[in-house]
Motif scaffolding. Structure first.
Motif, mmCIF file in Angstrom:
data_model
loop_
_atom_site.group_PDB
_atom_site.id
_atom_site.type_symbol
_atom_site.label_atom_id
_atom_site.label_comp_id
_atom_site.label_asym_id
_atom_site.label_seq_id
_atom_site.Cartn_x
_atom_site.Cartn_y
_atom_site.Cartn_z
ATOM 1 N N SER A 203 0.797 -1.217 0.000
ATOM 2 C CA SER A 203 0.000 0.000 0.000
ATOM 3 C C SER A 203 0.835 1.275 0.000
ATOM 4 C CB SER A 203 -0.926 -0.005 1.221
ATOM 5 O OG SER A 203 -0.182 -0.121 2.415
ATOM 6 N N GLU A 204 2.111 1.176 0.339
ATOM 7 C CA GLU A 204 2.971 2.350 0.314
ATOM 8 C C GLU A 204 3.038 2.947 -1.090
ATOM 9 O OE1 GLU A 204 7.620 3.623 1.292
ATOM 10 O OE2 GLU A 204 6.895 1.612 1.769
ATOM 11 N N PHE A 205 2.886 2.086 -2.099
ATOM 12 C CA PHE A 205 2.928 2.534 -3.489
ATOM 13 C C PHE A 205 1.563 2.372 -4.154
ATOM 14 C CE2 PHE A 205 7.250 1.229 -2.388
ATOM 15 C CZ PHE A 205 7.965 2.376 -2.718
ATOM 16 N N SER A 206 0.500 2.561 -3.375
ATOM 17 C CA SER A 206 -0.854 2.391 -3.910
ATOM 18 C C SER A 206 -1.120 3.372 -5.048
ATOM 19 C CB SER A 206 -1.886 2.605 -2.800
ATOM 20 O OG SER A 206 -1.814 3.920 -2.295
ATOM 21 N N SER A 207 -2.043 2.978 -5.913
ATOM 22 C CA SER A 207 -2.445 3.796 -7.070
ATOM 23 C C SER A 207 -1.304 4.050 -8.047
ATOM 24 C CB SER A 207 -3.048 5.132 -6.619
ATOM 25 O OG SER A 207 -4.179 4.928 -5.799
ATOM 26 N N SER A 208 -0.306 3.158 -8.049
ATOM 27 C CA SER A 208 0.766 3.272 -9.044
ATOM 28 C C SER A 208 0.235 2.920 -10.427
ATOM 29 C CB SER A 208 1.923 2.336 -8.689
ATOM 30 O OG SER A 208 2.608 2.778 -7.541
ATOM 31 N N VAL A 209 0.733 3.617 -11.415
ATOM 32 C CA VAL A 209 0.275 3.432 -12.793
ATOM 33 C C VAL A 209 1.455 3.061 -13.681
ATOM 34 C CG1 VAL A 209 -0.791 4.547 -14.796
ATOM 35 C CG2 VAL A 209 -1.581 5.098 -12.478
ATOM 36 N N THR A 210 1.295 1.997 -14.463
ATOM 37 C CA THR A 210 2.280 1.654 -15.487
ATOM 38 C C THR A 210 1.541 1.478 -16.807
ATOM 39 O OG1 THR A 210 2.119 -0.709 -14.908
ATOM 40 C CG2 THR A 210 3.907 0.556 -13.904
ATOM 41 N N GLN A 211 2.264 1.710 -17.885
ATOM 42 C CA GLN A 211 1.614 1.726 -19.197
ATOM 43 C C GLN A 211 2.352 0.846 -20.178
ATOM 44 O OE1 GLN A 211 3.306 4.030 -21.797
ATOM 45 N NE2 GLN A 211 2.199 2.751 -23.248
ATOM 46 N N GLY A 212 1.590 0.158 -21.011
ATOM 47 C CA GLY A 212 2.168 -0.666 -22.068
ATOM 48 C C GLY A 212 1.105 -0.961 -23.108
ATOM 49 N N ILE A 213 1.203 -2.129 -23.695
ATOM 50 C CA ILE A 213 0.218 -2.556 -24.679
ATOM 51 C C ILE A 213 -0.259 -3.966 -24.348
ATOM 52 C CG2 ILE A 213 1.188 -1.149 -26.546
ATOM 53 C CD1 ILE A 213 2.477 -3.747 -27.638
ATOM 54 N N VAL A 214 -1.301 -4.374 -25.012
ATOM 55 C CA VAL A 214 -1.714 -5.775 -24.958
ATOM 56 C C VAL A 214 -0.769 -6.542 -25.873
ATOM 57 C CG1 VAL A 214 -3.544 -7.428 -25.444
ATOM 58 C CG2 VAL A 214 -4.110 -5.200 -24.461
ATOM 59 N N SER A 215 0.038 -7.414 -25.282
ATOM 60 C CA SER A 215 1.054 -8.133 -26.062
ATOM 61 C C SER A 215 0.518 -9.417 -26.683
ATOM 62 C CB SER A 215 2.251 -8.476 -25.158
ATOM 63 O OG SER A 215 2.745 -7.330 -24.529
ATOM 64 N N GLY A 216 -0.560 -9.943 -26.128
ATOM 65 C CA GLY A 216 -1.127 -11.178 -26.661
ATOM 66 C C GLY A 216 -2.466 -11.456 -26.010
ATOM 67 N N VAL A 217 -3.299 -12.220 -26.696
ATOM 68 C CA VAL A 217 -4.595 -12.648 -26.151
ATOM 69 C C VAL A 217 -4.652 -14.170 -26.186
ATOM 70 C CG1 VAL A 217 -5.772 -10.529 -26.843
ATOM 71 C CG2 VAL A 217 -5.718 -12.466 -28.418
ATOM 72 N N ASP A 218 -5.520 -14.729 -25.340
ATOM 73 C CA ASP A 218 -5.685 -16.189 -25.274
ATOM 74 C C ASP A 218 -4.355 -16.899 -25.025
ATOM 75 O OD1 ASP A 218 -8.442 -16.012 -25.745
ATOM 76 O OD2 ASP A 218 -8.147 -15.961 -27.911
ATOM 77 N N ARG A 219 -3.532 -16.345 -24.162
ATOM 78 C CA ARG A 219 -2.280 -17.005 -23.800
ATOM 79 C C ARG A 219 -2.577 -18.138 -22.815
ATOM 80 N NH1 ARG A 219 0.756 -15.451 -27.926
ATOM 81 N NH2 ARG A 219 1.890 -13.490 -27.633
ATOM 82 N N VAL A 220 -2.170 -19.327 -23.125
ATOM 83 C CA VAL A 220 -2.410 -20.474 -22.254
ATOM 84 C C VAL A 220 -1.281 -20.555 -21.229
ATOM 85 C CG1 VAL A 220 -2.650 -22.982 -22.136
ATOM 86 C CG2 VAL A 220 -3.659 -21.710 -24.051
ATOM 87 N N VAL A 221 -1.643 -20.377 -19.960
ATOM 88 C CA VAL A 221 -0.663 -20.381 -18.867
ATOM 89 C C VAL A 221 -1.060 -21.447 -17.860
ATOM 90 C CG1 VAL A 221 0.404 -19.032 -17.032
ATOM 91 C CG2 VAL A 221 -0.253 -17.918 -19.189
ATOM 92 N N PRO A 222 -0.218 -22.465 -17.633
ATOM 93 C CA PRO A 222 -0.548 -23.516 -16.657
ATOM 94 C C PRO A 222 -0.459 -22.985 -15.233
ATOM 95 C CG PRO A 222 1.652 -23.872 -17.554
ATOM 96 C CD PRO A 222 1.062 -22.731 -18.321
ATOM 97 N N VAL A 223 -1.392 -23.427 -14.382
ATOM 98 C CA VAL A 223 -1.396 -23.008 -12.985
ATOM 99 C C VAL A 223 -1.420 -24.233 -12.080
ATOM 100 C CG1 VAL A 223 -2.480 -20.780 -13.376
ATOM 101 C CG2 VAL A 223 -3.909 -22.776 -13.029
ATOM 102 N N ASP A 224 -0.752 -24.096 -10.947
ATOM 103 C CA ASP A 224 -0.692 -25.163 -9.945
ATOM 104 C C ASP A 224 -1.609 -24.767 -8.795
ATOM 105 O OD1 ASP A 224 -0.091 -27.157 -8.176
ATOM 106 O OD2 ASP A 224 1.981 -26.548 -7.837
ATOM 107 N N VAL A 225 -2.813 -25.338 -8.764
ATOM 108 C CA VAL A 225 -3.820 -24.944 -7.785
ATOM 109 C C VAL A 225 -3.475 -25.440 -6.390
ATOM 110 C CG1 VAL A 225 -6.251 -25.166 -7.133
ATOM 111 C CG2 VAL A 225 -5.623 -24.844 -9.536
ATOM 112 N N ASP A 226 -2.977 -26.674 -6.270
ATOM 113 C CA ASP A 226 -2.771 -27.290 -4.955
ATOM 114 C C ASP A 226 -1.310 -27.276 -4.503
ATOM 115 O OD1 ASP A 226 -1.771 -29.149 -6.720
ATOM 116 O OD2 ASP A 226 -3.461 -30.528 -6.498
#
Length: 410
Positions: A203-226
């Protein structure tokens, strides 16, 4: 006559001298200018024009800056910091030893264990609703929210879902001034402006803003739930090069109009990787938060089996126990069938190898869950299996399971 000829010769000499000198000076000036312009690679005739921004380019710069400022002004008050408090055991002081107190005794204190971000998306009556990441509030005993104006408010967890990594919080609405507007993430294009707003490093750096572009859509990223070191599910995410750091999780990724296109959730990080952040698309967010508001969890279909990836099984077992060709490594082995489950009612047996669902290939557990979660409770699916080396098809009516699967259970 000689005197006249001599004077003519003198006049001719000085004219030649001054003409040559003047020509030399002009030549030196031209040469100097050419050398100067060549050294800078700038055509002399266009030096002033090329070093002065054109009216069109200046206007483009102003428009770009105005778009970012406008999006931030419209959105930033809807982005909050989220604090996760848990009871942490701490040993008694070493000086307790001399007082005869058992050092094995511990006391629990409510401590801040992590911070992230969240986004206010709705006011209903006197209550406001915030979406954040599940991993931001996971295992929390208490959750507080720090508003953009610095006000600290206790929050209630309405629901959470580990698979989608989303959670919904509720707070009193009296401190809320702004709610986010959702964009259609299916319409997001690669190259579109992307603005990340959140609380990197807390929270010390709350409301920080960074800017870029959308680099890709529908990127498949595996996640480890457990957290067992194996991927449980493949998420389809937006990729951005806007800087995302720890603490940005749960924050907003917005477009040039200040509309939410995604909830920032993760990034790839190493010395060889730069600018690869990921966000949960807004359409998925809308779907999941609706379910969490209604039921407190996401109820997904289940087969009712515990499984292993086929490629984890020893070659001898694959051949002698499962009856497979020694080169067959793609599929999921059924280790146990739960009584009265979808699989049990559909005729699935121990050691069946699931290789497809509705003719879509299944190579591992992640594939199986991805295909399974395409369907709803009550849907009928066809499992492609191998039993004792023989290909078979079984029809199953899908039943419900809880939002967070146990290890290798589907």
């Amino acid at each position: 006559m000689d005197k006249q000829n001599s004077q003519n010769r003198n006049n001719h000499f000085w004219k030649s001298f001054f003409g040559g000198a003047l020509g030399s000076v002009i030549t030196l000036i031209v040469a100097a200018v050419l050398i100067f312009s060549s050294a800078g690679n700038i055509p002399v005739a266009y030096m002033q024009e090329d070093n002065t921004p054109s009216e069109d380019s200046a206007q483009t710069l102003v428009d770009f800056e105005s778009a970012i400022i406008g999006a931030v002004e419209k959105t930033s008050d809807a982005v909050v910091s989220v604090s996760n408090y848990q009871y942490v055991s701490s040993p008694e002081s070493i000086f307790s030893y001399y007082s005869g107190i058992d050092l094995n005794n511990t006391e629990e204190t409510l401590s801040l264990v992590g911070q992230g971000s969240g986004v206010v998306y709705k006011i209903e009556g006197d209550q406001a609703y915030i979406v954040t990441n599940n991993h931001v509030i996971e295992d929390a005993e208490e959750v507080s929210v720090i508003m953009a104006n610095g006000e600290v408010i206790q929050a209630q967890i309405i629901g959470a879902d580990a698979i989608s990594d989303l959670a919904v919080l509720q707070i009193p609405a009296d401190q809320v001034t702004t709610v986010i507007e959702f964009a259609d993430s299916d319409a997001v294009q690669v190259g579109s402006l992307a603005i990340a707003i959140g609380s990197p490093l807390g929270s010390e750096f709350s409301s920080s803003v960074t800017q870029g572009i959308v680099s890709g859509v529908d990127r498949v990223v595996p996640v480890d739930v457990d957290d067992d070191g194996n991927a449980d599910y493949d998420m389809s995410l937006l990729q951005t090069d806007a800087a995302i750091n720890p603490g940005n999780s749960g924050g907003a990724l917005v477009n040039k109009n200040g509309q939410l296109i995604g909830i920032n959730s993760s990034k790839l990080s190493s010395t060889q990787i730069e600018g690869m952040g990921f966000a949960i698309p807004s359409n998925e967010v809308v779907n999941i938060i609706g379910l969490l508001e209604a039921d407190g969890e996401v109820i997904r279909p289940s087969l009712g089996v515990s499984t292993y990836n086929l490629n984890e099984i020893a070659l001898r077992s694959r051949v002698e126990v499962l009856g497979l060709d020694e080169n067959t490594v793609d599929g999921v082995v059924v280790n146990q069938v739960l009584p009265d489950s979808s699989a049990d009612k559909g005729g699935v047996e121990q050691y069946d190898v699931i290789v497809g669902m509705n003719d879509q290939p299944v190579t591992n557990l992640s594939d199986l869950r991805k295909e399974l979660y395409r369907y709803n409770i009550g849907d009928t699916v066809t499992l492609n299996i191998i039993r004792n080396g023989e290909n078979m098809q079984l029809e199953l009516v899908l039943e419900a399971t809880s939002s967070t699967p146990t290890t290798n259970q589907n």
